[in-house]
Motif scaffolding. Structure first.
Motif, PDB file in Angstrom:
ATOM      1  N   TYR A 114       0.908  -1.315  -0.131  1.00 15.38           N
ATOM      2  CA  TYR A 114      -0.069   0.016   0.220  1.00 15.38           C
ATOM      3  C   TYR A 114       0.816   1.107  -0.095  1.00 15.38           C
ATOM      4  O   TYR A 114       0.695   2.166  -0.905  1.00 15.38           O
ATOM      5  N   HIS A 115       1.864   1.229   0.732  1.00 15.86           N
ATOM      6  CA  HIS A 115       2.710   2.515   0.892  1.00 15.86           C
ATOM      7  C   HIS A 115       3.706   2.682  -0.550  1.00 15.86           C
ATOM      8  O   HIS A 115       3.762   3.721  -0.638  1.00 15.86           O
ATOM      9  N   LYS A 116       3.609   1.565  -1.062  1.00 12.78           N
ATOM     10  CA  LYS A 116       4.712   1.826  -2.478  1.00 12.78           C
ATOM     11  C   LYS A 116       3.718   2.286  -3.326  1.00 12.78           C
ATOM     12  O   LYS A 116       4.209   3.304  -4.190  1.00 12.78           O
ATOM     13  N   TRP A 117       2.493   2.187  -3.656  1.00 13.77           N
ATOM     14  CA  TRP A 117       1.544   2.521  -4.583  1.00 13.77           C
ATOM     15  C   TRP A 117       0.527   3.639  -4.233  1.00 13.77           C
ATOM     16  O   TRP A 117       0.208   4.185  -5.026  1.00 13.77           O
ATOM     17  N   LYS A 118       0.522   3.920  -2.985  1.00  6.95           N
ATOM     18  CA  LYS A 118      -0.512   5.065  -2.708  1.00  6.95           C
ATOM     19  C   LYS A 118      -0.075   6.389  -3.190  1.00  6.95           C
ATOM     20  O   LYS A 118      -0.769   7.158  -3.363  1.00  6.95           O
ATOM     21  N   GLN A 119       1.129   6.608  -3.256  1.00  2.01           N
ATOM     22  CA  GLN A 119       1.621   7.881  -3.890  1.00  2.01           C
ATOM     23  C   GLN A 119       1.265   8.282  -5.184  1.00  2.01           C
ATOM     24  O   GLN A 119       1.226   9.378  -5.670  1.00  2.01           O
ATOM     25  N   TYR A 164     -16.806  -1.296  -2.710  1.00  2.59           N
ATOM     26  CA  TYR A 164     -15.375  -0.920  -2.273  1.00  2.59           C
ATOM     27  C   TYR A 164     -15.100   0.663  -2.690  1.00  2.59           C
ATOM     28  O   TYR A 164     -15.826   1.460  -3.560  1.00  2.59           O
ATOM     29  N   SER A 165     -14.201   1.214  -1.886  1.00  3.69           N
ATOM     30  CA  SER A 165     -14.045   2.731  -2.018  1.00  3.69           C
ATOM     31  C   SER A 165     -12.990   2.962  -3.163  1.00  3.69           C
ATOM     32  O   SER A 165     -12.458   1.937  -3.857  1.00  3.69           O
ATOM     33  N   TYR A 166     -12.951   4.291  -3.743  1.00  4.52           N
ATOM     34  CA  TYR A 166     -12.115   4.538  -4.918  1.00  4.52           C
ATOM     35  C   TYR A 166     -10.743   3.873  -4.634  1.00  4.52           C
ATOM     36  O   TYR A 166     -10.006   3.119  -5.725  1.00  4.52           O
ATOM     37  N   VAL A 167     -10.048   4.164  -3.526  1.00  2.00           N
ATOM     38  CA  VAL A 167      -8.714   3.808  -3.267  1.00  2.00           C
ATOM     39  C   VAL A 167      -8.719   2.304  -3.344  1.00  2.00           C
ATOM     40  O   VAL A 167      -7.555   1.663  -3.634  1.00  2.00           O
ATOM     41  N   VAL A 170      -8.463   1.061  -6.603  1.00  2.00           N
ATOM     42  CA  VAL A 170      -7.333   1.110  -7.575  1.00  2.00           C
ATOM     43  C   VAL A 170      -6.074  -0.186  -6.734  1.00  2.00           C
ATOM     44  O   VAL A 170      -5.468  -0.828  -7.489  1.00  2.00           O
ATOM     45  N   MET A 171      -6.260  -0.156  -5.391  1.00  2.00           N
ATOM     46  CA  MET A 171      -5.042  -1.005  -4.847  1.00  2.00           C
ATOM     47  C   MET A 171      -5.397  -2.479  -5.217  1.00  2.00           C
ATOM     48  O   MET A 171      -4.300  -3.335  -5.341  1.00  2.00           O
ATOM     49  N   MET A 172      -6.485  -2.935  -5.159  1.00  2.00           N
ATOM     50  CA  MET A 172      -7.030  -4.298  -5.509  1.00  2.00           C
ATOM     51  C   MET A 172      -6.639  -4.660  -6.900  1.00  2.00           C
ATOM     52  O   MET A 172      -6.155  -5.530  -7.216  1.00  2.00           O
TER      53      MET A 172
END
Length: 806
Positions: A114-119, A164-167, A170-172
């Protein structure tokens, strides 16, 4: 036998009456005076300190000398001689059995992922996307959950479904993509954010209209397509040299970072305000995708050269075409020894772009026809005819050059012809072509960098964008384009499997509805294998957690029951309180008694509105009531007497919670107060400086405090430090609950928002991420969580139990 002396829990030195004086904290533990001076003070609570023995937050004076000495320890220490013998190592205590974790949802992704891609996540309502003229979009993958229909929120069928939320979407999508695709995507995003000759990458954006994830890149400069190509254009060779120098310099930067395009077109280049050319990696992927689709269509059906719709100014190198066909056709037999894709592939493509400017439409039409016929002959396995076709095309291009360039530019003609060699090893280096083009503009004597050496790059580790897994996956589908002009890619796209997270779909969100109350649900409590629900109908229902059936009803209240708690004692108790000030204590045993064990009553006057909240501390042995008279009262669970009254709030005490031997109280005055349970003294006040709205609910877990407000906002504190303020709801939040990393909130808008707190044991909570929501059909008034099940009380008298499962 020598007895060990009492020692400080911090420095492990024996107490004495000189420097290691034992000072008694409010919790009852003792610490030496020297260590107290060096213990950290919570930044928000300057008059407190955490006990090193029990970690309880207790009041602390300005100087440790103000704390009382532990006289008994000093007497005990002075009565025994000190021993110089080392202490025997104590036997290790058996580790307590870990409590089983019951996640509401399976682990969707790791904290590190998550921390790698959230940016790189572009906000859903980003102004960049609204102003689509300054960005280019490339479809990466799709979230194709057939049950997900965000456009039908008003449909009754959507109630009780997890969205599911927007974020989270994307993460999934990213989490389910193959590693090869993620490596390429990370490379593109990283390079496009650093290299000045590459159009900037803004990140990843999810389109709720078509359920696709897009790569968003900069597109605000002038496109090279705006430069019209005609047969009479660019008679000035210096102008061609300037364009060639810019083209090859751009690709030299691309090769320095290990990227190969493999296919270029006019659309791939833009010109910035200083006249320099930049490459749009999004457009490279789009062009490669279109070429790939043409090849797939050619393999699947009988076509002639007129049917191959290869766009003008798109120039895939011959070896890239061979590699694309080889990937699509299993039985494709072609000697790849002379067709290795590498940096020389871009030399061929760039030469075609440059010749388009130099020779005009005659070259463009000739090359388009050649490539269309070449693709078909390769597909059909006519390799001999391919060589003849290639030789004919090269002769025609040579004729065009003879007619355009005189003897003065023989070297230029030879260089361009060499760039078009069939064997990549016979083509010149990118830097060599760049130096030649530069020489057409700057005289060698004045060129101070003409002797610079080319940067060494390992070509074996380079990646070709046109052959990338982002557009080369075998798992593809065709979806209708719903984005209009905003979508630059209209062909097949990589798709993440419809079962995005195994076992987690809307269809797997089960819901059990329990009915029995005659009015709004006001509170929920769990314990002893039962669910206890309080209601405005003046009753408390007892439900079995195994069968979800009602097993008993506690009756006796004469007013609306506002809160209920479970006490894990011997015997176990259920305590309920109403807005008339009555507190009922019920025994939890089978068979249930009809009458309460004890009935308490608070004093009240005409301004008083009874009890609004309850909390229990098994350690201190007190029941706490939050009242309409702005006070908090502590009742002894031993004899049910009123022991303490805590004042400080300026309005109704609406919510209470106990954690780490600290009592948290929220009020309509917009503040949260902290109280020490050992002596019930005030510790701190949160939100007093800028109260935003009434506090309606608080939840705690380990070192995290969460408060929900009437205006729909939530504030989070971690380890006594304010972390964040978020607004997951647009209206009042009546209840929140927290279990481990999971945070649930619900209120007036009938929606339950599921959020996850991310962090680690050392740093604590770092942020709160919305995972999804459950749209109900009634106002949410109470929440509770137990072993993977979420219990929701509604204003329409129902209780719903949500859980994910097979």
């Amino acid at each position: 036998m020598v007895m060990d002396l009492p020692e400080c829990p911090v420095c492990l030195e024996a107490f004495d009456g000189e420097s290691r004086i034992p000072r008694v904290l409010a919790c009852g533990h003792s610490t030496c005076q020297i260590c107290l001076l060096h213990l950290p003070k919570p930044p928000l609570f300057p008059c407190t300190i955490r006990c090193p023995a029990c970690t309880q937050l207790v009041t602390y004076p300005q100087s440790p000398s103000s704390l009382p000495k532990n006289i008994d320890l000093l007497r005990f220490s002075s009565s025994f001689p000190r021993s110089s013998n080392p202490k025997p190592e104590p036997e290790p205590k058996p580790k307590p059995k870990p409590r089983p974790d019951f996640d509401f949802l399976p682990n969707l992704w790791s904290h590190e992922f998550y921390h790698k891609w959230k940016q790189w996540i572009v906000p859903q309502d980003s102004e960049l996307i609204k102003s689509n003229q300054i960005v280019s979009l490339f479809k990466i993958a799709s979230f194709t959950d057939n049950n997900d229909n965000d456009n039908n929120d008003d449909d009754d069928d959507d109630d009780d479904e997890f969205k599911y939320s927007y974020v989270a979407k994307v993460m999934m999508i990213l989490f389910k993509m193959r590693d090869e695709c993620l490596v390429e995507l990370d490379l593109i995003l990283t390079l496009a954010s650093k290299e000045y000759r590459i159009c900037s990458a803004y990140g990843l954006w999810y389109n709720n209209k078509d359920d696709y994830l897009y790569l968003v890149c900069e597109r605000k400069h002038t496109s090279l397509l705006n430069l019209t190509v005609k047969d009479d254009d660019y008679d000035d060779i210096s102008s061609v040299g300037m364009i060639g120098m810019e083209l090859y310099e751009t690709f030299s930067r691309l090769h320095d970072v290990g990227l190969v395009s493999g296919c270029t077109s006019f659309s791939c280049f833009v010109i910035d305000g200083f006249g320099h050319m930049l490459i749009d990696l999004n457009q490279v992927l789009i062009d490669g995708e279109r070429v790939q689709k043409i090849i797939k269509d050619s393999i699947r059906s009988e076509m002639d050269s007129n049917d191959v719709d290869l766009e003008s100014h798109v120039y895939p190198s011959p070896e890239v075409l061979v590699e694309l066909i080889r990937k699509e056709a299993v039985d494709f037999d072609f000697d790849m020894s002379k067709c290795t894709v590498g940096f020389s592939s871009d030399v061929w493509s760039l030469a075609c772009v440059l010749l388009s400017f130099l020779l005009g439409m005659s070259f463009v039409d000739e090359t388009r026809g050649f490539l269309s016929s070449y693709i078909l002959k390769l597909v059909h396995g006519n390799t001999c005819e391919c060589e003849e076709l290639y030789a004919t095309w090269l002769d025609n291009v040579s004729g065009f050059l003879d007619g355009k360039l005189g003897l003065e530019y023989t070297l230029m003609k030879e260089l361009l012809q060499k760039c078009l060699c069939f064997d990549p090893k016979d083509r010149p280096l990118v830097n060599d072509v760049w130096k030649f083009m530069r020489g057409l503009i700057i005289k060698p004597k004045l060129d101070v960098i003409s002797s610079s050496e080319q940067k060494a790059t390992n070509e074996s580790t380079s990646r070709c964008l046109v052959l990338a897994d982002l557009i080369g996956s075998s798992n593809k589908t065709v979806k209708n384009d719903e984005t209009g002009a905003m979508n630059d890619s209209r062909d097949d796209n990589v798709v993440v499997e419809s079962d995005v997270i195994e076992g987690v779909r809307k269809s797997s969100l089960s819901c059990i509805e329990m009915k029995g109350h005659l009015d709004c649900i006001s509170g929920l409590a769990i314990g002893g294998g039962f669910l206890f629900s309080s209601s405005f109908d003046k009753t408390v229902n007892v439900w079995s957690l195994q069968g979800s059936n009602r097993v008993h009803t506690f009756k006796g209240h004469e007013h609306k029951v506002m809160a209920v708690v479970y006490v894990d004692s011997e015997p176990p108790l259920c305590i309920s309180a109403d807005n008339g000030g009555d507190i009922f204590i019920w025994a939890v045993n089978l068979p249930f008694d009809e009458k309460p064990v004890k009935r308490l009553n608070e004093e009240k006057d005409w301004r008083y509105s009874g009890v609004h909240s309850l909390a229990v501390s098994s350690t201190s042995g007190y029941l706490y009531t939050g009242s309409g008279d702005k006070s908090i009262k502590a009742w002894s669970l031993n004899d049910y007497s009123l022991s303490y009254t805590m004042n400080g709030h300026k309005s109704v005490v609406s919510t209470l919670a106990v954690c780490n031997e600290v009592l948290y109280s929220g009020s309509w005055d917009g503040t949260v107060r902290l109280w020490c349970l050992s002596d019930h003294s005030p510790l701190a006040v949160l939100g007093e400086e800028r109260p935003v709205a009434s506090v309606l609910s608080v939840a705690t877990h380990t070192h995290t405090l969460v408060a929900a407000y009437e205006n729909g906002s939530i504030k989070v504190w971690n380890k006594d430090v304010f972390l964040n303020s978020i607004s997951p709801h647009s209206s009042s939040i009546f209840s929140i609950c927290m279990e481990g990393p999971w945070l649930f909130s619900g209120g007036w808008n009938k929606t339950i928002v599921v959020q996850k707190l991310s962090g680690n044991d050392e740093s604590g909570v770092e942020e709160v991420t919305e995972i999804g929501s459950i749209q109900g059909d009634s106002v949410v008034t109470a929440l509770s969580y137990w072993e993977g099940r979420l219990f929701v009380g509604h204003a329409d008298r129902t209780i719903k139990v949500y859980s994910f499962g097979g």
